[in-house]
Design an enzyme around this catalytic site. Structure first.
Site, mmCIF file in Angstrom:
data_model
loop_
_atom_site.group_PDB
_atom_site.id
_atom_site.type_symbol
_atom_site.label_atom_id
_atom_site.label_comp_id
_atom_site.label_asym_id
_atom_site.label_seq_id
_atom_site.Cartn_x
_atom_site.Cartn_y
_atom_site.Cartn_z
ATOM 1 N N ARG A 139 0.366 -8.989 13.340
ATOM 2 C CA ARG A 139 -0.297 -7.967 12.497
ATOM 3 C C ARG A 139 -1.147 -8.639 11.416
ATOM 4 O O ARG A 139 -2.259 -8.196 11.124
ATOM 5 C CB ARG A 139 0.747 -7.050 11.868
ATOM 6 C CG ARG A 139 1.375 -6.105 12.879
ATOM 7 C CD ARG A 139 2.670 -5.528 12.372
ATOM 8 N NE ARG A 139 2.502 -4.730 11.169
ATOM 9 C CZ ARG A 139 3.485 -4.485 10.295
ATOM 10 N NH1 ARG A 139 4.701 -4.967 10.508
ATOM 11 N NH2 ARG A 139 3.261 -3.755 9.248
ATOM 12 N N ARG B 296 -9.472 0.511 8.779
ATOM 13 C CA ARG B 296 -8.928 -0.803 9.064
ATOM 14 C C ARG B 296 -9.882 -1.651 9.892
ATOM 15 O O ARG B 296 -9.601 -2.807 10.165
ATOM 16 C CB ARG B 296 -7.686 -0.581 9.899
ATOM 17 C CG ARG B 296 -6.467 -1.267 9.426
ATOM 18 C CD ARG B 296 -5.402 -0.770 10.379
ATOM 19 N NE ARG B 296 -4.187 -1.444 10.228
ATOM 20 C CZ ARG B 296 -3.154 -0.957 9.531
ATOM 21 N NH1 ARG B 296 -3.253 0.154 8.878
ATOM 22 N NH2 ARG B 296 -2.040 -1.619 9.487
ATOM 23 N N ARG C 66 11.697 -5.841 4.721
ATOM 24 C CA ARG C 66 11.576 -4.401 4.417
ATOM 25 C C ARG C 66 12.647 -3.587 5.141
ATOM 26 O O ARG C 66 12.946 -3.818 6.307
ATOM 27 C CB ARG C 66 10.194 -3.898 4.838
ATOM 28 C CG ARG C 66 10.067 -2.381 4.684
ATOM 29 C CD ARG C 66 8.665 -1.895 4.819
ATOM 30 N NE ARG C 66 7.959 -2.420 5.964
ATOM 31 C CZ ARG C 66 6.652 -2.321 6.132
ATOM 32 N NH1 ARG C 66 5.919 -1.716 5.223
ATOM 33 N NH2 ARG C 66 6.083 -2.827 7.203
ATOM 34 N N ARG D 87 11.647 -1.358 10.693
ATOM 35 C CA ARG D 87 10.588 -1.034 11.644
ATOM 36 C C ARG D 87 10.557 -2.061 12.770
ATOM 37 O O ARG D 87 10.734 -3.245 12.535
ATOM 38 C CB ARG D 87 9.237 -1.022 10.919
ATOM 39 C CG ARG D 87 8.924 0.342 10.340
ATOM 40 C CD ARG D 87 7.741 0.358 9.429
ATOM 41 N NE ARG D 87 6.535 -0.301 9.919
ATOM 42 C CZ ARG D 87 5.388 -0.316 9.243
ATOM 43 N NH1 ARG D 87 5.307 0.317 8.072
ATOM 44 N NH2 ARG D 87 4.337 -0.938 9.713
ATOM 45 N N LYS E 149 0.837 -1.208 0.000
ATOM 46 C CA LYS E 149 0.000 0.000 0.000
ATOM 47 C C LYS E 149 0.872 1.258 0.000
ATOM 48 O O LYS E 149 0.649 2.187 -0.769
ATOM 49 C CB LYS E 149 -0.920 0.033 1.239
ATOM 50 C CG LYS E 149 -1.817 -1.173 1.378
ATOM 51 C CD LYS E 149 -2.668 -1.101 2.633
ATOM 52 C CE LYS E 149 -1.911 -1.076 3.949
ATOM 53 N NZ LYS E 149 -1.172 -2.331 4.259
HETATM 54 P P1 AP5 Z 1 4.945 -1.562 1.739
HETATM 55 O O1 AP5 Z 1 4.563 -0.740 0.567
HETATM 56 O O2 AP5 Z 1 5.756 -0.932 2.794
HETATM 57 O O3 AP5 Z 1 3.653 -2.320 2.345
HETATM 58 P P2 AP5 Z 1 2.405 -1.762 3.148
HETATM 59 O O4 AP5 Z 1 1.191 -2.443 2.611
HETATM 60 O O5 AP5 Z 1 2.388 -0.267 3.175
HETATM 61 O O6 AP5 Z 1 2.760 -2.377 4.559
HETATM 62 P P3 AP5 Z 1 2.720 -1.751 6.018
HETATM 63 O O7 AP5 Z 1 3.453 -2.742 6.885
HETATM 64 O O8 AP5 Z 1 3.207 -0.341 6.058
HETATM 65 O O9 AP5 Z 1 1.225 -1.803 6.327
HETATM 66 P P4 AP5 Z 1 0.589 -1.853 7.681
HETATM 67 O O10 AP5 Z 1 -0.794 -1.638 7.255
HETATM 68 O O11 AP5 Z 1 0.780 -3.021 8.547
HETATM 69 O O12 AP5 Z 1 1.361 -0.742 8.530
HETATM 70 P P5 AP5 Z 1 0.960 0.721 8.945
HETATM 71 O O13 AP5 Z 1 2.178 1.532 8.916
HETATM 72 O O14 AP5 Z 1 -0.250 1.177 8.211
HETATM 73 O O15 AP5 Z 1 5.717 -2.851 1.167
HETATM 74 C C1 AP5 Z 1 6.197 -3.861 2.043
HETATM 75 C C2 AP5 Z 1 7.506 -4.442 1.486
HETATM 76 O O16 AP5 Z 1 7.230 -5.121 0.253
HETATM 77 C C3 AP5 Z 1 8.569 -3.367 1.154
HETATM 78 O O17 AP5 Z 1 9.826 -3.865 1.489
HETATM 79 C C4 AP5 Z 1 8.461 -3.193 -0.385
HETATM 80 O O18 AP5 Z 1 9.692 -2.856 -0.970
HETATM 81 C C5 AP5 Z 1 8.001 -4.585 -0.827
HETATM 82 N N1 AP5 Z 1 7.127 -4.535 -2.002
HETATM 83 C C6 AP5 Z 1 6.094 -3.673 -2.218
HETATM 84 N N2 AP5 Z 1 5.489 -3.937 -3.401
HETATM 85 C C7 AP5 Z 1 6.169 -5.007 -3.942
HETATM 86 C C8 AP5 Z 1 6.017 -5.763 -5.154
HETATM 87 N N3 AP5 Z 1 5.048 -5.479 -6.044
HETATM 88 N N4 AP5 Z 1 6.872 -6.777 -5.368
HETATM 89 C C9 AP5 Z 1 7.856 -7.097 -4.481
HETATM 90 N N5 AP5 Z 1 8.059 -6.404 -3.302
HETATM 91 C C10 AP5 Z 1 7.210 -5.379 -3.043
HETATM 92 O O19 AP5 Z 1 0.489 0.486 10.469
HETATM 93 C C11 AP5 Z 1 1.392 0.206 11.499
HETATM 94 C C12 AP5 Z 1 0.648 0.116 12.825
HETATM 95 O O20 AP5 Z 1 0.001 1.376 13.112
HETATM 96 C C13 AP5 Z 1 -0.484 -0.907 12.907
HETATM 97 O O21 AP5 Z 1 -0.006 -2.199 13.208
HETATM 98 C C14 AP5 Z 1 -1.355 -0.318 14.009
HETATM 99 O O22 AP5 Z 1 -0.802 -0.554 15.288
HETATM 100 C C15 AP5 Z 1 -1.271 1.181 13.724
HETATM 101 N N6 AP5 Z 1 -2.331 1.653 12.801
HETATM 102 C C16 AP5 Z 1 -2.149 2.187 11.554
HETATM 103 N N7 AP5 Z 1 -3.326 2.496 11.002
HETATM 104 C C17 AP5 Z 1 -4.286 2.157 11.895
HETATM 105 C C18 AP5 Z 1 -5.699 2.229 11.882
HETATM 106 N N8 AP5 Z 1 -6.383 2.695 10.831
HETATM 107 N N9 AP5 Z 1 -6.369 1.795 12.974
HETATM 108 C C19 AP5 Z 1 -5.717 1.326 14.057
HETATM 109 N N10 AP5 Z 1 -4.370 1.221 14.136
HETATM 110 C C20 AP5 Z 1 -3.644 1.640 13.059
#
Ligand code: AP5
Length: 243
Positions: free
Chosen positions: A197, A113, A153, A186, A34
């Site tokens: 997660r 989410r 990552r 991270r 994402k």
């Molecule tokens: P990346 O693009 O970083 O993936 P992502 O989907 O953004 O993953 P996140 O881990 O950031 O999502 P998340 O939803 O768990 O974390 P968030 O920060 O929102 O890609 C991942 C890896 O894959 C990278 O290394 C990239 O290079 C590789 N890649 C990408 N595309 C590729 C492809 N096509 N082919 C090969 N490799 C590829 O949330 C963190 C925490 O915050 C949560 O756990 C929670 O505690 C809190 N939080 C955030 N939002 C909320 C909410 N709405 N409600 C409650 N708590 C929340």
């Protein structure tokens, strides 16, 4: 704030033009890509990426906020791979959506989410009398690949560029190609927390996908393909949903 760089694995691709992208939701499990895709949409269509994970991590960097009881609670929850409370995240999103850069549209990444967050967002957008309805794109990746992506990552703390030691590694093992900063990992990308997660996602976020599928302005793309192919699929889906 870090300077924004195109994610590793993404080249300048020919992309469809959309003058008013409107509100876009990028849905998908942790590690689905994402953030990677949101950064490309932001650069190509000149709209902000609003990542609730990034907003929470920014809050954690603020010494005053992170030392407060709320700040400590957020750190504990995130480090355990759990979700922060709906009220807190919604208040954060509400403030961010008030900024004028959201006028032409924005990409929400990581929000909503939970089903209550989705219902809240529908109500907010209804109140704001948005010219365009929200469109949602779900990026799908298998469990095995999600785990590999999360544990592999690496991020540049200076420019925000995202790498992956397996699929999109930096030229030099440990530093950013753009500015030479040492890459970081991270805290919640360790294998045990990443598994938690993914479990939370399955339990709480699957109903959000069903919610937007039922509303009809929804598309699903295969996130297993190379980054640029996924970008094309995401953009084509959004243009189609907007036509
Ligand atoms: P990346 O693009 O970083 O993936 P992502 O989907 O953004 O993953 P996140 O881990 O950031 O999502 P998340 O939803 O768990 O974390 P968030 O920060 O929102 O890609 C991942 C890896 O894959 C990278 O290394 C990239 O290079 C590789 N890649 C990408 N595309 C590729 C492809 N096509 N082919 C090969 N490799 C590829 O949330 C963190 C925490 O915050 C949560 O756990 C929670 O505690 C809190 N939080 C955030 N939002 C909320 C909410 N709405 N409600 C409650 N708590 C929340």
């Amino acid at each position: 704030m870090p300077v924004m760089e195109r994610p590793a694995g993404s080249e300048a691709v020919t992309t469809p033009i959309l003058t008013t992208p409107g509100p876009i939701l990028l849905l998908g499990a942790p590690g689905a890509g994402k953030g990677t895709q949101a950064k490309v949409l932001m650069m190509e269509w000149s709209i902000p990426q609003i990542s609730t994970g990034d907003l929470l991590r920014e809050m954690r960097k603020d010494p005053v906020k992170s030392a407060s009881p709320l700040g400590r609670q957020i750190r504990q929850v995130m480090d355990a791979g759990q979700l922060v409370s709906n009220d807190l995240v919604q208040a954060m999103v509400l403030e961010r959506l008030k900024l004028p850069d959201t006028r032409r549209g924005y990409v929400l990444d990581g929000f909503p989410r939970t089903l209550p967050q989705a219902v809240w967002l529908d109500q907010q957008l209804g109140r704001q009398n948005q010219a365009l309805p929200v469109v949602a794109v779900n990026v799908q990746v298998s469990y095995t690949n999600l785990l590999r992506r999360l544990t592999g990552r690496r991020n540049c703390p200076t420019c925000g560029r995202i790498y992956n030691i397996y699929s999109n590694p930096p030229q030099n093992d440990t530093v950013c190609d753009v500015d030479g900063t040492a890459l970081g990992q991270r805290a919640d990308d360790s294998e045990s927390i990443a598994c938690e997660r993914l479990r939370m996602h399955e339990a709480l976020t699957a109903p959000v996908v069903a919610h937007y599928r039922d509303l009809g302005r929804f598309a699903e793309v295969d996130g297993e393909r190379p980054v640029d192919d996924v970008t094309r699929a995401v953009m084509d889906a959004i243009v189609r949903l907007r036509s």
